[in-house]
Design an enzyme around this catalytic site. Structure first.
Site: not given
Ligand code: CA
Ligand code: UD1
Length: 489
Positions: A19, A389, A392
């Protein structure tokens, strides 16, 4: 194994799980809160420190065996080649142990590989009642709102004791109305179990050896058959399909969040917060909405994570802040910050007060105390010293197409924006680099690394080469305005 430990725990995990509708994954390998279904069963069993811990496998057995070997090496896989029923599965396990010369004496717990909410505590309570009451077998039952599909518990009208278990497919209408069901979890006396299994037939609707038939067999032979009713029926919920899988995940997650909140963690929005079972934390950690904490992620005291963050196997230090971040195998030091929009990959290590800012990716790199990479950068295979630093839009160019190389940037450096560090390359302590530089050679301590072409301007280029464009119009207007400015003085 202690005095009260069971001789064995047998986890049944050979079934098909049709299932789940999966061609790729056996049912028991589906995950709930960072652990497979069978993994949950093994973890609960391990809490009892059994003498033998056996998992019966069958369907897609190679995958299950591989998974157990990798993640639960304490469990021994036994193959049930054909799934002829739960009784047959247990018989196969016991016969395999016997063939190996393992003689079981004491209690055997049989549990199922598809009930992830079942805890070691529940198994312990079952084993405890079984021993105290001197039962031949004790079944864990539950009273459920929807008994459909489960085996029903038939009790003796006179003394209320369990008389038998009847499967849905074999039950009469009256029996189907019973709402006390078999969880599929039992404590057995080992010797009695072996004897009873030998008497189980396949004379039933499914033509299988039912483990559940052993109860009636033992009762008829004069042994005590006991039952422990689960305090909360949700603890025994079995998973058969993906709807139940999601439901179980929700329930287990609620449990994990509740435990965290009771331990002093603020969870702002439990509905959108997901914890794995191995997540750990310290008091005053705050988890903001839409945050997934996976694997062995740890939250330090007073740290704040989220919103919108997914952290896997990541350590967050005390007082650190991580927002809108994806992290895997990273370490964020005390008072350090990451995000918004940071990506911390394996081996990203931020020391105390370090900062990884917005749109920054870090991999296999250390940032020293107070080091900052605030904007739009890629830092891979790098060591960045304390107090440095990084400007960017910088990239550590770590990959030459074949090998990875390291970038080492010293302490208290100031590297310019838009730098490419062509690794291997080293920037000495206290050095600077100029914006827009491609840094190919080492920069000595205290030096300035500059590498960029001389700029030249070609006057009037736009009006000549792009006449009639808005750019040309703007340029002409600027020239006119400049001409109109009255000469000063
Ligand atoms: Ca079962
Ligand atoms: C079984 C019980 C039922 C109980 C229910 C609880 C029997 C006959 N019925 O029913 O009373 O209410 O569990 O969920 O025991 N398995 C094997 N080998 C097999 C068959 C099954 O290892 O040959 C394993 C499955 O992988 C699963 C467990 O045993 O983990 C239960 O099997 P399943 O087929 O789900 O049994 P149910 O019909 O649900």
């Amino acid at each position: 194994m202690s005095a009260n430990s069971p001789a064995a725990v047998v986890v049944l995990a050979a079934g098909g799980g049709t299932r789940m509708k999966s061609n790729r994954l056996p049912k028991v390998l589906h995950e709930v809160c960072g652990r497979s279904l069978v993994g949950h069963a093994v973890a609960a069993a391990e809490e009892l420190t059994p003498g033998q811990l056996v998992v019966v496998i069958g369907h897609m057995r190679e995958k299950v065996a591989e998974h157990l070997a990798a993640h639960h090496p304490g469990a021994r896989a036994v193959v049930q080649a054909e799934q002829n029923g739960t009784g047959h599965a247990v018989r196969t396990a016991l016969e395999t142990l016997a063939a190996d010369g393992v003689e079981l004496d004491g209690t055997v717990i049989v549990t199922t590989g598809d009930a992830p909410l079942l805890t070691g505590g529940t198994l312990r309570a079952l084993a405890g009642a079984h021993a105290e009451q001197g039962n031949g077998v004790t079944v864990l039952t539950a009273v459920v709102p929807e008994p459909f599909g489960y085996g029903r518990i038939l009790r003796d009208e006179a003394d209320g004791a369990v008389a038998a278990i009847v499967e849905e497919k074999d039950a009469s209408d009256a029996q189907r109305a019973i709402d006390e069901i078999n969880s599929g979890v039992f404590a057995f006396d080992a010797k009695l179990l072996v004897g009873a299994l030998a008497e189980v037939t396949t004379d039933n609707a499914q033509g299988e050896e039912y483990l559940t038939d052993t109860l009636e067999i033992l009762r008829r032979a004069g042994h005590r058959v006991g039952a422990v009713v689960a305090a909360d029926y949700r603890d025994i919920l079995g998973i058969n399909d993906r709807v139940q899988l999601a439901h179980a995940r929700r329930l287990l997650n609620d449990r994990l969040l509740e435990r965290a909140m009771r331990a002093g963690v603020t969870v702002v929005d439990p509905a959108t917060t997901w914890f794995d079972v191995q997540v750990s934390y310290e008091p005053d950690a705050v988890v903001l909405p839409n945050t997934q904490l996976q694997g062995a992620t740890h939250l330090g005291e007073g740290s704040e994570v989220g919103p919108n963050s997914t952290l896997k196997d990541t350590r967050i230090g005390a007082g650190a802040r991580v927002s809108n971040t994806t992290a895997d195998g990273a370490e964020v030091g005390e008072l350090a910050t990451a995000g918004p929009y940071a990506y911390l990959r394996p081996g990203a290590r931020l020391a105390r007060k370090a900062k990884v800012g917005t749109y920054v990716e870090v991999k296999n790199s250390e940032l020293g105390e107070g080091a900052k990479v605030p904007h739009l950068s890629y830092i891979g295979d790098a060591t960045i010293g304390e107090g440095t630093n990084v400007g960017a839009a910088s990239v550590t160019v770590n990959y030459d197409g074949v090998n990875k190389h390291r970038t080492v940037i010293g302490a208290h450096c100031r590297t310019g924006s838009d730098n490419m560090f062509i690794a291997p390359v080293t920037i000495g302590d206290g050095a600077y680099t100029a914006a827009g530089s491609v840094i190919t050679n080492d920069v000595p301590a205290g030096g300035l690394g500059v590498s960029r072409a001389q700029q030249r301007n070609i006057a009037g280029w736009v009006e000549r080469k792009r006449p009639g464009t808005t750019s040309a119009q703007a340029a002409a207007a600027a020239a006119e305005a400049a001409a109109e400015v009255p000469a000063e003085g």
